[in-house]
Design an enzyme around this catalytic site. Structure first.
Site, PDB file in Angstrom:
ATOM      1  N   GLY A 283       0.769  11.197-120.958  1.00  0.00           N
ATOM      2  CA  GLY A 283       2.040  10.952-121.351  1.00  0.00           C
ATOM      3  C   GLY A 283       2.565  12.273-121.473  1.00  0.00           C
TER       4      GLY A 283
ATOM      5  CD  GLU B  29      -4.866  19.264-124.478  1.00  0.00           C
ATOM      6  OE1 GLU B  29      -6.062  19.436-125.361  1.00  0.00           O
ATOM      7  OE2 GLU B  29      -4.136  18.447-124.547  1.00  0.00           O
TER       8      GLU B  29
ATOM      9  CE  LYS C 196     -13.413   3.138-117.512  1.00  0.00           C
ATOM     10  NZ  LYS C 196     -12.215   2.080-118.038  1.00  0.00           N
TER      11      LYS C 196
ATOM     12  N   GLY D 101     -20.170  -1.771-131.229  1.00  0.00           N
ATOM     13  CA  GLY D 101     -18.928  -2.389-131.103  1.00  0.00           C
ATOM     14  C   GLY D 101     -19.150  -3.175-129.825  1.00  0.00           C
TER      15      GLY D 101
ATOM     16  N   GLY E 100     -15.811  -4.079-127.751  1.00  0.00           N
ATOM     17  CA  GLY E 100     -14.593  -3.838-127.099  1.00  0.00           C
ATOM     18  C   GLY E 100     -14.852  -3.473-125.489  1.00  0.00           C
ATOM     19  CE1 TYR E 101     -11.112   1.179-122.975  1.00  0.00           C
ATOM     20  CE2 TYR E 101     -10.426   0.060-124.753  1.00  0.00           C
ATOM     21  CZ  TYR E 101     -10.541   1.079-124.091  1.00  0.00           C
ATOM     22  OH  TYR E 101      -9.761   2.368-124.390  1.00  0.00           O
TER      23      TYR E 101
ATOM     24  CD  GLU F  81     -14.512  -0.269-119.343  1.00  0.00           C
ATOM     25  OE1 GLU F  81     -13.524  -0.641-118.878  1.00  0.00           O
ATOM     26  OE2 GLU F  81     -14.494   0.764-120.152  1.00  0.00           O
TER      27      GLU F  81
ATOM     28  NE  ARG G 295     -15.866  -4.375-137.988  1.00  0.00           N
ATOM     29  CZ  ARG G 295     -15.217  -3.734-138.241  1.00  0.00           C
ATOM     30  NH1 ARG G 295     -15.816  -2.901-139.427  1.00  0.00           N
ATOM     31  NH2 ARG G 295     -13.904  -3.350-138.073  1.00  0.00           N
TER      32      ARG G 295
ATOM     33  CG  ASP H 238      -3.686   5.867-126.305  1.00  0.00           C
ATOM     34  OD1 ASP H 238      -2.928   5.412-125.833  1.00  0.00           O
ATOM     35  OD2 ASP H 238      -4.968   6.167-125.762  1.00  0.00           O
TER      36      ASP H 238
ATOM     37  CG  HIS I  23     -10.704 -18.859 -95.029  1.00  0.00           C
ATOM     38  ND1 HIS I  23     -11.564 -19.180 -96.311  1.00  0.00           N
ATOM     39  CD2 HIS I  23     -11.433 -19.093 -94.053  1.00  0.00           C
ATOM     40  CE1 HIS I  23     -12.587 -19.735 -95.982  1.00  0.00           C
ATOM     41  NE2 HIS I  23     -12.885 -19.614 -94.422  1.00  0.00           N
TER      42      HIS I  23
ATOM     43  CD  GLU J 100     -10.059 -18.529 -99.038  1.00  0.00           C
ATOM     44  OE1 GLU J 100      -9.456 -19.397 -98.494  1.00  0.00           O
ATOM     45  OE2 GLU J 100     -11.146 -17.921 -98.864  1.00  0.00           O
TER      46      GLU J 100
END
Length: 448
Positions: free
Chosen positions: A16, A35, A51, A175, A177-178, A182, A199, A304, A437, A442
């Protein structure tokens, strides 16, 4: 002469922040971006990009086995983590260089230091230098959450996982989540014994329940272990260097690595936002209006750190919209409706629009169409794994309001299909489209 050092000062050179800096500079603004780590942010440096490269590497485990069924004389192959790790990190270095070149080519001043807000128009750098700007943009992203338990320091997060010295023989991932799913798929394919600890009894909250259940079923069949409703008590490091995860109930689990994937929080600690009256919500995210402006008129925030939708493409759009609004004379906002998302698990899943439960809750009456099939490639490879595509339709208007799928290349297929959902097309529009196809995609125009 301007009363400020810069027209725009950006804190954070992630997706961003870089987009906002580049576009604002293209509009003629004098821009600086600070930065403290590396240019590119979470996505490029320690997130989506490395990742996804690990996921590509992990897929070879099954592809090499399957190749024998397709006539290829493939010998038994070994996997070397350090080779993949170093090549991935090399690609990250290359991409960071491209991001730096983008900023340099737009004459954005790069300041490799930490910056904190000291007022509505001022920041202080780690070197002690004071800088003023007409506008300040906070784009510091989010940071992994560490659980408050004894021995948590023995665990790692997604920040450190790309730098492991060796592939763990046993890994506990905390955890569901994604990120957890992954990396569970990645390390399982690399030969690790994987245990996911959560949990609650739910994984991938927010995705369609039927799709989530299919991932759980496939993951367990592959050999990934799950410990649901498990509350960690402590992590102990044993004399041989191994880790032992203890729970309030149940047997402990031994591991070589414990990876925390328990969520991400807005990265606002120590930024000095209170000095300018910037308000945070109860989750610690920066409060912003539709134009990403904070409670301080001269300070904006994107990505974020605002905890609207923690997705790289969303942060990029927010940064671009901010720059167009403030410096381009084109006030505009970001549309958060029908934003597609994916989990690059093994197999991957993707979705756009409302889940079945959300649609029933909002619309009342819905129609659900599914296709549960075994991909052609898997048939010849001798794999029993099945894909599942699901379409949610508003029963009153026949408009497609949700599309969810799990199976090979699901995210690649979903990106194109998301256009149709965003455009408000109907089930009949899908039915009227001739199938391509033979393909998995499809199935979207053949759903019953």
């Amino acid at each position: 002469m301007s009363e400020f050092d810069f027209d725009l000062f950006v804190i954070g050179a992630g997706s961003g922040g870089v987009r906002a800096s580049r576009v604002a500079a293209a509009h003629g603004a004098k821009v600086a971006v600070a930065e403290e780590f590396r240019v590119g942010g979470t996505c490029v440096i320690r997130g989506c990009v490395p990742k996804k490269l690990l996921i590509y590497g992990a897929h070879f485990a099954e592809d090499l086995k399957d190749a024998r069924r397709f006539g290829w004389n493939v010998p038994d192959c070994g996997f070397e983590w350090t080779t993949l790790r170093d090549n991935v990190l090399g690609e990250v270095d290359r991409l960071e260089g491209l991001y730096r070149n983008t900023l340099n080519s737009h004459k954005v001043e790069m300041i490799p230091e930490r910056a904190v807000v000291t007022g509505p128009h001022s920041v202080k750098l780690a070197s002690g230098r004071e800088v003023t700007a007409k506008y300040i943009l906070v784009a510091t992203g989010a940071w992994p959450v560490m659980p408050d338990i004894e021995g948590a320091e023995h665990g790692i997060t997604s920040n450190e996982v790309f730098h492991l010295d060796q592939c763990p023989k046993r890994i506990v991932i905390v955890g569901a989540g994604y990120i957890a799913n992954e990396f569970a798929g990645i390390f399982h394919q690399f030969g690790s014994h994987v245990t996911i600890v959560n949990r609650s009894s739910t994984l991938l909250r927010g995705y369609d329940e039927q799709i989530r259940d299919r991932l759980l079923q496939i993951s367990m069949t592959k050999g990934i272990n799950f410990r649901f409703n498990a509350h960690m008590e402590r992590i102990e490091k044993t004399d041989d260097g191994a880790l032992c995860v203890h729970f309030k109930d149940g047997d402990p689990v031994s591991a070589d690595v414990v990876l925390f994937a328990t969520g991400r929080k807005p990265n606002v600690d120590g930024l000095g936002l209170d000095s300018a009256g910037v308000e945070l919500d109860d989750r610690g995210a920066i409060k912003v209006d539709d134009y990403s402006r904070t409670s301080c008129e001269s300070i904006y925030a994107v990505g974020d750190v605002t905890d609207r939708l923690q997705l790289t493409p969303v942060a990029i759009r927010e940064g671009h919209a901010f720059a167009d609004t403030v410096f381009g004379g084109n006030p505009r906002t970001v549309d958060y409706d029908c934003v597609p998302s994916a989990v690059f698990s093994h197999p991957p899943l993707a979705g756009v629009g409302m889940t079945e439960a959300q649609a029933k809750n909002k619309l009342g009456t819905v129609k659900v169409y599914t296709s549960d099939f075994r991909p052609m490639k898997y048939v010849l490879a001798g794999r029993d794994e099945r894909a599942l595509y699901k379409m949610i339709v508003d029963a009153t208007t026949e408009r497609v309001v949700g599309l969810h799928m799990i199976g090979p290349d699901a995210p690649e297929i979903l990106q194109a299909a998301a256009i149709a959902v965003k455009a408000g097309l109907t089930k009949q529009d899908f039915d009227d489209t001739v199938a391509l196809h033979p393909s998995m995609a499809e199935e979207l125009v053949l759903l019953k």
